[in-house]
Design a protein around this motif. Structure first.
Motif, PDB file in Angstrom:
ATOM      1  N   LEU A 195       0.817  -1.208   0.000  1.00  0.00           N
ATOM      2  CA  LEU A 195       0.000   0.000   0.000  1.00  0.00           C
ATOM      3  C   LEU A 195       0.851   1.257   0.000  1.00  0.00           C
ATOM      4  CD1 LEU A 195      -2.839  -1.014   2.498  1.00  0.00           C
ATOM      5  CD2 LEU A 195      -3.015  -0.768   0.018  1.00  0.00           C
ATOM      6  N   PHE A 196       1.945   1.230   0.740  1.00  0.00           N
ATOM      7  CA  PHE A 196       2.852   2.378   0.721  1.00  0.00           C
ATOM      8  C   PHE A 196       3.417   2.599  -0.689  1.00  0.00           C
ATOM      9  CE2 PHE A 196       3.327   2.331   5.442  1.00  0.00           C
ATOM     10  CZ  PHE A 196       3.254   3.697   5.664  1.00  0.00           C
ATOM     11  N   LYS A 197       3.830   1.525  -1.333  1.00  0.00           N
ATOM     12  CA  LYS A 197       4.417   1.649  -2.669  1.00  0.00           C
ATOM     13  C   LYS A 197       3.385   2.114  -3.694  1.00  0.00           C
ATOM     14  CE  LYS A 197       8.095  -1.792  -2.053  1.00  0.00           C
ATOM     15  NZ  LYS A 197       8.584  -3.151  -2.441  1.00  0.00           N
ATOM     16  N   ALA A 198       2.140   1.636  -3.549  1.00  0.00           N
ATOM     17  CA  ALA A 198       1.096   1.992  -4.516  1.00  0.00           C
ATOM     18  C   ALA A 198       0.548   3.398  -4.290  1.00  0.00           C
ATOM     19  CB  ALA A 198      -0.036   0.977  -4.443  1.00  0.00           C
ATOM     20  N   ASN A 199       0.838   3.976  -3.129  1.00  0.00           N
ATOM     21  CA  ASN A 199       0.331   5.305  -2.798  1.00  0.00           C
ATOM     22  C   ASN A 199       1.483   6.188  -2.323  1.00  0.00           C
ATOM     23  OD1 ASN A 199      -2.894   4.942  -2.705  1.00  0.00           O
ATOM     24  ND2 ASN A 199      -1.915   3.102  -1.898  1.00  0.00           N
ATOM     25  N   GLY A 227       8.014  -3.975  12.131  1.00  0.00           N
ATOM     26  CA  GLY A 227       7.936  -3.722  10.695  1.00  0.00           C
ATOM     27  C   GLY A 227       7.107  -2.485  10.387  1.00  0.00           C
ATOM     28  N   LEU A 228       6.025  -2.290  11.118  1.00  0.00           N
ATOM     29  CA  LEU A 228       5.213  -1.091  10.926  1.00  0.00           C
ATOM     30  C   LEU A 228       6.003   0.163  11.283  1.00  0.00           C
ATOM     31  CD1 LEU A 228       1.715  -2.098  12.380  1.00  0.00           C
ATOM     32  CD2 LEU A 228       2.466  -2.136  10.000  1.00  0.00           C
ATOM     33  N   ARG A 229       6.743   0.082  12.378  1.00  0.00           N
ATOM     34  CA  ARG A 229       7.565   1.229  12.794  1.00  0.00           C
ATOM     35  C   ARG A 229       8.572   1.593  11.702  1.00  0.00           C
ATOM     36  NH1 ARG A 229       7.088   5.598  15.224  1.00  0.00           N
ATOM     37  NH2 ARG A 229       7.481   6.016  13.020  1.00  0.00           N
ATOM     38  N   GLU A 230       9.210   0.587  11.136  1.00  0.00           N
ATOM     39  CA  GLU A 230      10.233   0.829  10.118  1.00  0.00           C
ATOM     40  C   GLU A 230       9.625   1.385   8.833  1.00  0.00           C
ATOM     41  OE1 GLU A 230      12.115  -2.956   9.842  1.00  0.00           O
ATOM     42  OE2 GLU A 230      13.138  -2.758  11.791  1.00  0.00           O
ATOM     43  N   LEU A 231       8.461   0.867   8.438  1.00  0.00           N
ATOM     44  CA  LEU A 231       7.823   1.363   7.222  1.00  0.00           C
ATOM     45  C   LEU A 231       7.357   2.811   7.387  1.00  0.00           C
ATOM     46  CD1 LEU A 231       5.669  -1.681   6.037  1.00  0.00           C
ATOM     47  CD2 LEU A 231       7.688  -0.727   4.909  1.00  0.00           C
TER      48      LEU A 231
END
Length: 439
Positions: A195-199, A227-231
């Motif tokens: 989702l991060f990459k697509a938006n 993983g959420l923290r890093e993203l």
């Protein structure tokens, strides 16, 4: 045959249905999904609640979490009575607001500033607006099965009462309100990164229940929260921990303390009001300074920081902080209960599983390991209803929904836990015998 006389709860429900939608002021209280009339409660003490017909129940709802000390704690009650004698509400600043804010900010490392509101829903709604205002971005990521209150933009793949009733969203929510809400799979970090990459450069925040507790209890898998923290750091988005349920319950510092993760913002619920209607959101100073009247992100509440609620909350938080060793006691007692239920399930070969962490737990009537929303939905809600009725018949009050949590308090003794296990075993034996007789 003479018609059976209705009990007071049944009479009250008939009256309520004429003047309150569904007879209740929050849907899960209706008991529709367990096919019963809800018990109307008139009192409580310690681990017990009492209905209007005078029947006593061991309570594993604990007002949906805040009664961690047990019902009607004398120190909290005394603080409420003393404060109420001076007046119930002023709509002006009070010293108690300052004291509870100082108490929290001095003891929770990731909370530099905090704003009091009136509910968990309001806290989450405000935190998301703040994240958008701070980042200048509009889109948010939430997780299927996580429930963050009933504000419009969050009624997408929500858990809790929506899940119980099979409602995918809500009527009355325009499409435009949810067009910037993206839904990921809980415990699947790859779904978040996609989702991060697509938006790209559009995500303001990720909001998550660090321990999901509105699709039943579903703990995070190892590495998921990190993983959420890093993203969020990588993509310049804020990480919001919705600790309305886990805050001050899993530990004084909530799930953030337990898992060693630093969120940018955190939301709290009624536990910081000792069970009274209250919520709060807080976090990093540079973010919180964006809130009006200091900054451009507007949020207001005429009765926020109500002095009686602040008194109750401060009294409870002081007890919890000064007796932090009790969290280990509470977890040990929870292990006795939930691991005991697991053993009974194994012994009687029931198609069920138990998830738990700290004092939170739930029984899923599926033999699959429940790690996300899709798996949680495989649970047999009909079997849950049978379990619920059996426990209630034996004076044990659990949440009237497959997809809500059980809550232990410090008032639940070894004897109470053992009685609960004995009752659960009686249910398991009854169900095994019924299943075998049908073969």
């Amino acid at each position: 045959m003479a018609e059976q006389k209705k009990n007071r709860s049944e009479v009250l429900m008939e009256r309520a249905q004429k003047v309150i939608p569904g007879g209740v002021n929050s849907p899960v209280r209706s008991w529709q999904n367990v096919g019963m009339t809800p018990r109307f409660i008139q009192g409580s003490t310690g681990p017990y609640i009492f209905d209007v017909d005078g029947r006593k129940y061991i309570d594993y709802i604990c007002s949906w979490g805040p009664m961690i000390l047990g019902h009607n704690n004398s120190e909290v009650l005394d603080a409420v009575v003393r404060t109420a004698e001076n007046g119930l509400s002023f709509g002006t600043p009070t010293e108690l607001e300052v004291e509870i804010a100082e108490y929290i900010c001095e003891r929770i490392p990731h909370v530099d500033m905090i704003r009091m509101v009136n509910s968990g829903t309001e806290a989450v709604m405000s935190a998301i607006r703040l994240a958008r205002g701070y980042t200048g971005k509009n889109k948010i990521i939430k997780f299927a099965g996580n429930y963050h209150g009933h504000s419009d933009c969050l009624l997408v793949d929500a858990g809790s009462g929506l899940m119980t009733q099979g409602i995918p969203g809500s009527a009355g929510v325009p499409e435009g309100c949810t067009q910037d809400t993206l839904s990921a799979v809980y415990n699947d970090i790859a779904s978040v990164e996609e989702l991060f990459k697509a938006n790209k450069d559009e995500i303001a925040c990720v909001i998550v229940e660090p321990v999901a507790a509105n699709m039943g209890v579903v703990p995070p898998q190892p590495g998921f929260l990190q993983g959420l923290r890093e993203l969020c750091t990588k993509y310049h988005a804020l990480l919001i921990f919705d600790e309305v349920i886990t805050g001050f319950r899993l530990a004084f510092g909530g799930a953030a303390e337990v898992f060693g993760i630093t969120p940018d913002l955190v939301t709290y619920g009624k536990i910081i009001g000792g069970g009274m209607p209250v919520g709060a959101y807080g976090g990093r100073r540079d973010i919180m300074e964006m809130v009006a009247p200091l900054g451009p992100v507007y949020q207001a509440g005429t009765l926020s920081g109500n002095p009686v609620a602040m008194a109750a909350g401060l009294a409870q938080l002081k007890i919890l902080y000064e007796n932090r060793g009790d969290y280990a006691v509470l977890s040990a007692n929870a292990d006795k209960l939930y691991e005991g239920m697991k053993e009974i399930i194994r012994r009687y070969e029931l198609p069920a599983t138990v998830n738990h962490i700290g004092s939170l737990g739930s029984v899923f009537f599926t033999d699959a390991e429940v790690t996300n929303y899709s798996i949680a939905k495989t649970a047999d809600t009909g079997e849950f209803a049978r379990y619920f009725r059996f426990m209630l018949e034996h004076d044990i009050n659990v949440a009237p929904s497959q997809f809500e949590a059980m809550f232990l308090s410090l008032a639940h003794t070894d004897d109470i836990i053992q009685y609960t296990l004995d009752t659960f075993e009686a249910y398991a034996k009854t169900r095994r015998d019924e299943i075998e007789s049908d073969l």
